[in-house]
Write an enzyme that holds these catalytic residues in place. Structure first.
Site, PDB file in Angstrom:
ATOM      1  N   HIS A 311       0.864  -1.188   0.000  1.00 27.75           N
ATOM      2  CA  HIS A 311       0.000   0.000   0.000  1.00 27.75           C
ATOM      3  C   HIS A 311       0.894   1.228   0.000  1.00 27.75           C
ATOM      4  O   HIS A 311       1.954   1.233   0.624  1.00 27.75           O
ATOM      5  CB  HIS A 311      -0.896   0.018   1.246  1.00 27.75           C
ATOM      6  N   ASP A 369      -8.029  -5.221   0.004  1.00 20.04           N
ATOM      7  CA  ASP A 369      -8.481  -6.095  -1.089  1.00 20.04           C
ATOM      8  C   ASP A 369      -8.147  -7.558  -0.859  1.00 20.04           C
ATOM      9  O   ASP A 369      -8.664  -8.430  -1.553  1.00 20.04           O
ATOM     10  CB  ASP A 369      -7.855  -5.614  -2.410  1.00 20.04           C
TER      11      ASP A 369
END
Ligand code: SDX
Length: 435
Positions: A311, A369
């Site tokens: 991320h 996700d």
């Protein structure tokens, strides 16, 4: 705006010593910022930050993320508390208006959303133009953008009432448009929204009800869907939100701007990752093959990345992934699923990756996700619809950020500059004289 003072920035350029005083601004939480708004006008320099890793593009009061600590706050409330105690419509009110709503405020909001869930009957024909195997995100981009052709009475962004109607219309219609995309892809008739159902239940009804028999939405599925909507609602200035903000800065109508956000979210590096995670897990297939894929993810010559890991901001566990990870077992059990092979595979992959020096060094943790797809698959949502659900939820965040930007009296069109490394001026050469 937080407290301001100036700090000297000194450097040497072409042998000349420079000292520039830049205002230093401090927010309530997070890093201080150097205000470079006048840097070019006053000193003739640009800053350079192509992927905005060190750039605050705006001031916002909506969402705060601390990537090192794995903290996510919506208007100050931790995501873990909202996921456990709130519901998506209440979180939508919080994001849009800044405070948790009173019972009456929430009732009025839900009533307005409920009564905007239908789409213009003419819009149904829009679907007929797509192939049945069109990716539902392609349909979402087209149909949501087309809403601006239907709602001329809510396009004036300078009218607060029209802004509010446009916001409510989009939040209300996204589940309807999304479910219609799915129904069209399987050749089934569209289901009309049901006003007696909650936002999450209504979406599931429109997705799965058959006209031939009564359809009861499972409370477990409803709760799981609502929680997934909460966890995907907003996330500061991510790529799709920044797309919506930049598109909106030109004065474009909100329907077109949300369509731009949907297009950006579709990318596998962003919202498309949930679909990519499931496809990756299916490709890995077994625990025995995990090392092969971990090696591929570390190989610079291989474009493969471990989808659902890493991320830009979180260099710790994504707090949303933690909530979803805990929910996985609970929801799978309540849905009556036995062992979910993909969940077992995902947990083993996570364990191996998080002990691998490469992932530890680069601080690559599971993100939102990584687990969302496993729950959605267990709920019977087709993989191609995963990113669509992300878009349904993130519409609340996009519109909250849009509203905040449009309400800002200092808003100006976003117009970045560049570091030009092309040719200096040169004269045209007629074709007859070219080598
Ligand atoms: C979302 O921004 C948001 O808030 C997004 C989001 C939201 O709610 O809006 O949180 C939603 O988009 C989550 C992210 C979903 N994407 C994925 O899961 C796709 C896989 N992840 C990567 O593509 C990547 O981690 C990104 C895109 C998420 C972040 O990319 P960055 O910040 O540009 O990091 P990077 O590509 O510079 O990577 C740093 C290093 C690189 O190695 P080096 O070049 O330094 O040697 O880490 C490596 C990368 O190769 N790396 C990975 C990796 N992610 C980064 N290596 C293997 N597998 C990965 N998943």
């Amino acid at each position: 705006m937080g407290s301001e003072k100036s700090v000297p920035v000194t450097f040497t350029d072409a042998g000349e010593h420079k000292s520039i005083d830049l205002p230093l601004m401090e927010g309530v939480l997070g890093p201080k910022v150097l205000d470079v708004r006048k840097l070019y006008a006053d000193h003739g320099y640009f800053t350079y930050d192509p992927s905005f890793s060190s750039t605050a593009s705006c001031e916002s009061k909506i969402t705060f993320i601390d990537g090192d600590e794995g903290i996510l706050l919506h208007r100050g409330y931790p995501i873990q508390q909202l996921a456990a105690q709130s519901d998506f419509m209440e979180v939508a009110c919080l994001l849009l208006h800044g405070e948790l709503p009173t019972a009456r405020e929430k009732e009025d909001f839900v009533n307005s959303i409920t009564h905007h869930t239908m789409v213009h009957e003419q819009l149904i024909h829009f679907y007929r133009g797509f192939r049945r195997d069109a990716h539902p995100m392609a349909i979402m981009v087209g149909v949501v953008g087309a809403l601006s052709a239907f709602y001329h009475d809510s396009l004036d962004i300078n009218d607060p009432n029209q802004r509010e109607i446009a916001v409510h219309r989009m939040i209300a219609k996204m589940p309807t448009i999304a479910a219609m995309a799915y129904r069209y892809s399987i050749g089934m008739p569209f289901n009309y929204p049901q006003n007696h159902l909650s936002y999450a239940a209504n979406f599931l009804y429109m997705m799965f009800a058959m006209p031939t028999e009564p359809y009861r939405v499972s409370p477990v599925m409803e709760k799981a869907m609502d929680r997934i909507f909460i966890l995907h609602a907003d996330h500061e200035q991510n790529a799709s939100t920044s797309t919506v903000r930049l598109a909106s800065s030109s004065g474009a109508n909100p329907f077109a701007c949300v369509a731009a956000g949907i297009a950006c979210l579709w990318g596998p590096a962003h919202g498309g990752a949930n679909e990519a995670v499931l496809n990756m897990l299916k490709e890995i297939g077994s625990v025995e093959r995990i090392p092969e894929f971990i090696a591929r993810a570390k190989n610079k010559d291989d474009p493969f990345r471990l989808m659902g890991f890493g991320h830009r901001v979180y260099k710790n566990y994504d707090p949303r992934a933690s909530v979803l990870r805990e929910s996985c077992y609970e929801i799978l059990k309540e849905l009556g699923h036995g062992a979910e092979p993909l969940l077992d595979l995902a947990l083993e992959l996570e364990k191996i990756a998080l002990h691998d020096p490469y992932f530890i060094e680069k601080k690559l943790f599971p993100n939102v996700d990584f687990y969302s797809g496993i729950i959605l698959k267990a709920m019977g949502i087709p993989i191609s619809m995963f990113t669509v659900l992300f878009a349904v939820s993130r519409t609340v965040g996009w519109l909250s950020q849009w509203k905040e930007m449009i309400d800002d009296p200092h808003m100006r069109i976003g117009r970045p500059r560049q570091l030009y490394t092309g040719h200096a001026q040169r004269d045209y050469v007629p074709a007859s004289k070219r080598p």
